[in-house]
Design an enzyme around this catalytic site. Structure first.
Site, PDB file in Angstrom:
ATOM      1  N   ASP A  56     -24.463 -67.700 -15.008  1.00 42.03           N
ATOM      2  CA  ASP A  56     -24.469 -66.564 -15.931  1.00 42.03           C
ATOM      3  C   ASP A  56     -23.479 -65.512 -15.429  1.00 42.03           C
ATOM      4  O   ASP A  56     -23.562 -65.070 -14.283  1.00 42.03           O
ATOM      5  CB  ASP A  56     -25.874 -65.965 -16.009  1.00 42.03           C
ATOM      6  CG  ASP A  56     -26.057 -65.051 -17.207  1.00 42.03           C
ATOM      7  OD1 ASP A  56     -25.118 -64.277 -17.513  1.00 42.03           O
ATOM      8  OD2 ASP A  56     -27.121 -65.102 -17.847  1.00 42.03           O
ATOM      9  N   LYS A  72     -21.579 -57.113 -17.873  1.00 44.21           N
ATOM     10  CA  LYS A  72     -21.630 -55.664 -17.698  1.00 44.21           C
ATOM     11  C   LYS A  72     -21.652 -55.295 -16.222  1.00 44.21           C
ATOM     12  O   LYS A  72     -22.361 -55.917 -15.432  1.00 44.21           O
ATOM     13  CB  LYS A  72     -22.861 -55.094 -18.409  1.00 44.21           C
ATOM     14  CG  LYS A  72     -22.833 -55.263 -19.923  1.00 44.21           C
ATOM     15  CD  LYS A  72     -24.072 -54.669 -20.574  1.00 44.21           C
ATOM     16  CE  LYS A  72     -24.029 -54.856 -22.092  1.00 44.21           C
ATOM     17  NZ  LYS A  72     -25.244 -54.306 -22.746  1.00 44.21           N
ATOM     18  N   PHE A 107     -21.982 -77.452 -22.571  1.00 44.19           N
ATOM     19  CA  PHE A 107     -21.718 -76.022 -22.389  1.00 44.19           C
ATOM     20  C   PHE A 107     -20.220 -75.766 -22.297  1.00 44.19           C
ATOM     21  O   PHE A 107     -19.689 -74.843 -22.913  1.00 44.19           O
ATOM     22  CB  PHE A 107     -22.410 -75.520 -21.123  1.00 44.19           C
ATOM     23  CG  PHE A 107     -22.183 -74.060 -20.841  1.00 44.19           C
ATOM     24  CD1 PHE A 107     -23.049 -73.107 -21.339  1.00 44.19           C
ATOM     25  CD2 PHE A 107     -21.100 -73.642 -20.085  1.00 44.19           C
ATOM     26  CE1 PHE A 107     -22.834 -71.760 -21.095  1.00 44.19           C
ATOM     27  CE2 PHE A 107     -20.877 -72.295 -19.833  1.00 44.19           C
ATOM     28  CZ  PHE A 107     -21.754 -71.352 -20.337  1.00 44.19           C
ATOM     29  N   GLU A 108     -19.526 -76.594 -21.518  1.00 51.38           N
ATOM     30  CA  GLU A 108     -18.092 -76.383 -21.337  1.00 51.38           C
ATOM     31  C   GLU A 108     -17.326 -76.652 -22.626  1.00 51.38           C
ATOM     32  O   GLU A 108     -16.351 -75.960 -22.950  1.00 51.38           O
ATOM     33  CB  GLU A 108     -17.573 -77.274 -20.210  1.00 51.38           C
ATOM     34  CG  GLU A 108     -16.166 -76.933 -19.769  1.00 51.38           C
ATOM     35  CD  GLU A 108     -15.704 -77.746 -18.589  1.00 51.38           C
ATOM     36  OE1 GLU A 108     -14.586 -77.491 -18.127  1.00 51.38           O
ATOM     37  OE2 GLU A 108     -16.450 -78.638 -18.138  1.00 51.38           O
TER      38      GLU A 108
END
Length: 233
Positions: free
Chosen positions: A139, A143, A214-215
């Site tokens: 992840d 921020k 995911f990739e």
């Protein structure tokens, strides 16, 4: 279906604070296979890898954050001599991975823990026990105020080094450039680790490395992955 309360109470850890998803939806078949396999291959918080009934001589390799198990199955298929330790707190992801490992015939070569990686390395893994660690697309916590939640931190990097055998490796992948630089800078400065690409460098993609689901999603959105490879001196 959503995981039953009885199942969640039995298998989801509640007492350790973590960031990210833990609950979600599974099929009836997935829950049945979790009920079958987790008592055999699961690592509850009071159990160490040393007590997990694994052959002592086989290489022991960990994937932290294995998602739905795509890469874990790849490792099992391409390295039949390896024993694998999967770390993932998202139980529906664990369900998919267990089903895939079971279907592929690799499930008994794997141990699964749903506890935070920091706890796993501190309390379930002995010093110099692992031959390698993979961390794929962690992840990014983009921020600035959330950067402290990123898995690669100075203390965590030092902890990983203590759990690796001499010559053991850490391999990482991300498609977020700022996270790639963050991980590289921390690991480059971690005592005991050597960047295979040289200080400040990234390696080329491993030839046999699969494109996970995911990739593939990242590629469609225009993101290209970067790869890091470190070896313990």
């Amino acid at each position: 279906m959503r995981l039953t309360r009885e199942f969640r109470d039995q298998y989801i850890q509640h007492e350790m604070r973590t960031h990210g998803r833990k609950n979600g939806f599974v099929t009836v078949g997935q829950e049945a296979r979790l009920s079958k396999w987790l008592p055999r291959i699961g690592l509850p918080k009071d159990k160490r890898l040393a007590d997990a009934d694994l052959p002592a001589a086989a290489p022991l390799v960990m994937e932290i954050g294995f998602g739905n198990g795509d890469f874990l199955v790849h490792l099992a298929a391409t390295h039949p001599d390896w024993l694998l330790v999967g770390v993932e707190i998202y139980l529906p992801g664990v369900a998919k991975a267990v089903c895939r490992m079971d279907d592929a015939g690799f499930i008994e070569r794997c141990r699964i823990t749903q506890l935070p990686a920091q706890f796993v390395l501190e309390h379930q893994v002995d010093e110099a026990q692992l031959d390698g660690i993979f961390i794929n697309h962690p992840d990014p916590w983009p921020k600035v105020r959330h950067h402290k939640r990123r898995i690669i931190q100075k203390a965590f990097a030092k902890l990983m080094v203590t759990r690796l055998k001499p010559g053991g490796f850490i391999k990482l992948a991300t498609d977020k450039p700022d996270l790639a630089e963050w991980m590289r800078d921390i690991l480059d400065a971690t005592p005991g680790l050597t960047n295979v690409a040289g200080v400040g460098g990234f390696i080329e993609r491993d030839e046999d490395r699969p494109h996970t689901k995911f990739e593939e999603r990242g590629i469609k959105e225009g993101r290209i992955s970067q790869f890091l490879h470190y070896v313990k001196a």
